[in-house]
Design a protein around this motif. Structure first.
Motif, PDB file in Angstrom:
ATOM      1  N   ASN A   1       0.833   4.147  -2.806  1.00  0.00           N
ATOM      2  CA  ASN A   1       0.640   5.530  -2.394  1.00  0.00           C
ATOM      3  C   ASN A   1       1.802   6.425  -2.808  1.00  0.00           C
ATOM      4  OD1 ASN A   1      -0.627   7.702  -1.207  1.00  0.00           O
ATOM      5  ND2 ASN A   1       0.190   7.259   0.818  1.00  0.00           N
TER       6      ASN A   1
ATOM      7  N   SER B   1       0.831  -1.209   0.000  1.00  0.00           N
ATOM      8  CA  SER B   1       0.000   0.000   0.000  1.00  0.00           C
ATOM      9  C   SER B   1       0.867   1.262   0.000  1.00  0.00           C
ATOM     10  CB  SER B   1      -0.965   0.011   1.181  1.00  0.00           C
ATOM     11  OG  SER B   1      -0.265   0.062   2.394  1.00  0.00           O
ATOM     12  N   GLU B   2       2.013   1.238   0.668  1.00  0.00           N
ATOM     13  CA  GLU B   2       2.944   2.366   0.614  1.00  0.00           C
ATOM     14  C   GLU B   2       3.512   2.521  -0.790  1.00  0.00           C
ATOM     15  OE1 GLU B   2       6.049   2.681   3.487  1.00  0.00           O
ATOM     16  OE2 GLU B   2       4.719   2.027   5.118  1.00  0.00           O
TER      17      GLU B   2
ATOM     18  N   GLY C   1       2.249   9.817  -1.070  1.00  0.00           N
ATOM     19  CA  GLY C   1       1.210  10.809  -1.326  1.00  0.00           C
ATOM     20  C   GLY C   1       1.107  11.222  -2.787  1.00  0.00           C
TER      21      GLY C   1
ATOM     22  N   GLY D   1       1.025   8.897  -5.336  1.00  0.00           N
ATOM     23  CA  GLY D   1       0.642   7.704  -6.084  1.00  0.00           C
ATOM     24  C   GLY D   1      -0.394   7.966  -7.164  1.00  0.00           C
TER      25      GLY D   1
END
Length: 59
Positions: A11, A7-8, A14, A16
């Protein structure tokens, strides 16, 4: 680049949304650049075949 989770990675700190939109747009444009000439070639061949048949009918 090192991300602790998937998920990082998605993303991207911020950013992504912009990064993945850029990748997506690039992929779409590449596909369009491949597909459109193929479609145009097929259409051109059909038109030429139609003209050839029309000429053979009149001869």
């Amino acid at each position: 680049m090192y991300f602790d989770s998937f998920s990082e990675f998605l993303n991207m700190g911020g950013h992504g949304l912009y990064v993945w939109m850029a990748y997506g747009l690039s992929a779409v444009l590449l596909v369009i650049n491949v597909v459109l000439p193929i479609m145009h070639k097929r259409q051109l061949i059909k038109e030429q075949m139609r003209k050839l048949r029309r000429e053979q009918k009149t001869s």
